[in-house]
Scaffold this active site. Structure first.
Site, mmCIF file in Angstrom:
data_model
loop_
_atom_site.group_PDB
_atom_site.id
_atom_site.type_symbol
_atom_site.label_atom_id
_atom_site.label_comp_id
_atom_site.label_asym_id
_atom_site.label_seq_id
_atom_site.Cartn_x
_atom_site.Cartn_y
_atom_site.Cartn_z
ATOM 1 N N TYR A 219 7.195 -15.219 6.262
ATOM 2 C CA TYR A 219 7.293 -15.921 7.542
ATOM 3 C C TYR A 219 8.008 -17.246 7.337
ATOM 4 O O TYR A 219 8.177 -17.726 6.214
ATOM 5 C CB TYR A 219 5.901 -16.142 8.166
ATOM 6 C CG TYR A 219 5.087 -17.254 7.537
ATOM 7 C CD1 TYR A 219 5.243 -18.580 7.954
ATOM 8 C CD2 TYR A 219 4.162 -17.001 6.519
ATOM 9 C CE1 TYR A 219 4.503 -19.609 7.376
ATOM 10 C CE2 TYR A 219 3.422 -18.023 5.941
ATOM 11 C CZ TYR A 219 3.602 -19.322 6.379
ATOM 12 O OH TYR A 219 2.872 -20.342 5.800
ATOM 13 N N CYS A 220 8.444 -17.843 8.446
ATOM 14 C CA CYS A 220 9.032 -19.185 8.411
ATOM 15 C C CYS A 220 8.675 -19.867 9.726
ATOM 16 O O CYS A 220 7.671 -19.509 10.352
ATOM 17 C CB CYS A 220 10.543 -19.115 8.193
ATOM 18 S SG CYS A 220 11.434 -18.253 9.514
ATOM 19 N N MET A 221 9.474 -20.813 10.171
ATOM 20 C CA MET A 221 9.136 -21.505 11.406
ATOM 21 C C MET A 221 9.439 -20.658 12.641
ATOM 22 O O MET A 221 8.646 -20.553 13.562
ATOM 23 C CB MET A 221 9.887 -22.833 11.494
ATOM 24 C CG MET A 221 9.585 -23.626 12.765
ATOM 25 S SD MET A 221 7.819 -23.972 12.979
ATOM 26 C CE MET A 221 7.549 -25.140 11.648
ATOM 27 N N MET A 247 5.795 -18.674 12.078
ATOM 28 C CA MET A 247 4.550 -19.116 11.454
ATOM 29 C C MET A 247 3.369 -19.034 12.423
ATOM 30 O O MET A 247 2.252 -18.736 12.010
ATOM 31 C CB MET A 247 4.694 -20.544 10.946
ATOM 32 C CG MET A 247 3.448 -21.090 10.263
ATOM 33 S SD MET A 247 3.681 -22.707 9.476
ATOM 34 C CE MET A 247 3.993 -23.746 10.902
#
Length: 252
Positions: A219-221, A247
């Site tokens: 995951y990321c932002m 996220m």
């Protein structure tokens, strides 16, 4: 957790790269119509007055910010001037599919301007009708032809990694998989999902070499870097890679 990929009414926004929670997408829904509405209105003025300079300005407005996600002039005007008047939601940086759409809109305006300069008024209007029609579709439904074509291209190339359902992500992690945050260390330090390991995108393949045989949930932002990381890992031979997207999906 909110099931982001189980909300069809937000599917077009997700396709544009806005893979936030359903609540956030609902808040953004009207604000994200502002920029295409303004661009369409100005394009109509240019078409009606046959002024190529208007379309050249629109071309620069759409094409230059492709390299600057948070610097689209109309977005900035909305965020800095209009939004404070009523305390509206702030427009986030434009994800890649949205920037591609803006670039293509700018390119269409460039063609319109060049057609007017060349005295090809009917051709300019053909380009203009196509452009305005696509903008109307985006404004009324959020469906973006350019974003859709970008996704089709990635799928055709075998590079698209769809969002993993959250129940499946939980199951994989509970069964020994790793939850990987591919943001930068300073972003990770400001807050992250419980149990996540920080592996920045740039070095993700080498850093995860020891986890090649384990399920990896990324995951990321916003979901864009996790999509890119998943693509990189799969090209490197990792077979158990899953894209969890934004996220907020892993924090709820």
């Amino acid at each position: 957790m909110a099931e982001l990929d189980a909300t069809p009414r937000h599917g077009a926004l997700i396709q544009q790269g806005y893979d936030y929670s359903p609540e956030q997408l609902t808040e953004l829904s009207w604000a994200l119509r502002f920029t295409p509405l303004v661009c369409m209105a100005v394009a109509l003025v240019g078409l009606a007055t046959r002024q190529p300079v208007i379309h050249f300005v629109l071309a620069a407005t759409g094409m230059v910010p492709f390299w600057f996600p948070a610097a689209h002039p109309v977005d900035l005007f909305y965020n800095q001037v209009l939004r404070p008047l009523w305390g509206g939601v702030k427009l986030p940086p434009n994800p890649l599919p949205r920037r591609i759409a803006c670039f293509m809109g700018g390119f269409m305006n460039l063609l319109i301007g060049l057609a007017f300069v060349a005295g090809r008024v009917p051709l300019a209007w053909v380009f203009g009708v196509v452009l305005v029609t696509l903008q109307l579709i985006v404004i009324t439904t959020h469906f973006c032809m350019a974003s859709w074509m970008y996704e089709l291209l990635l799928r055709a190339l075998g590079r698209w990694v769809p969002l993993v359902p959250l129940d499946e992500a939980r199951r994989l992690i509970a069964a020994g998989g790793e939850l990987i945050d591919v943001r930068e260390p300073h972003e990770f330090a400001q807050g992250h999902a419980t149990g996540a390991r920080n592996v920045p995108l740039a070095g993700v393949v080498d850093a995860l070499a020891d986890s090649r045989d384990r399920p990896l949930v990324l995951y990321c932002m916003t979901g864009l870097r996790s999509q890119r990381a998943a693509q990189m890992l799969r090209r490197a031979g990792f077979e158990r890679v899953h894209n969890a997207g934004a996220m907020v999906r892993m924090q709820d």
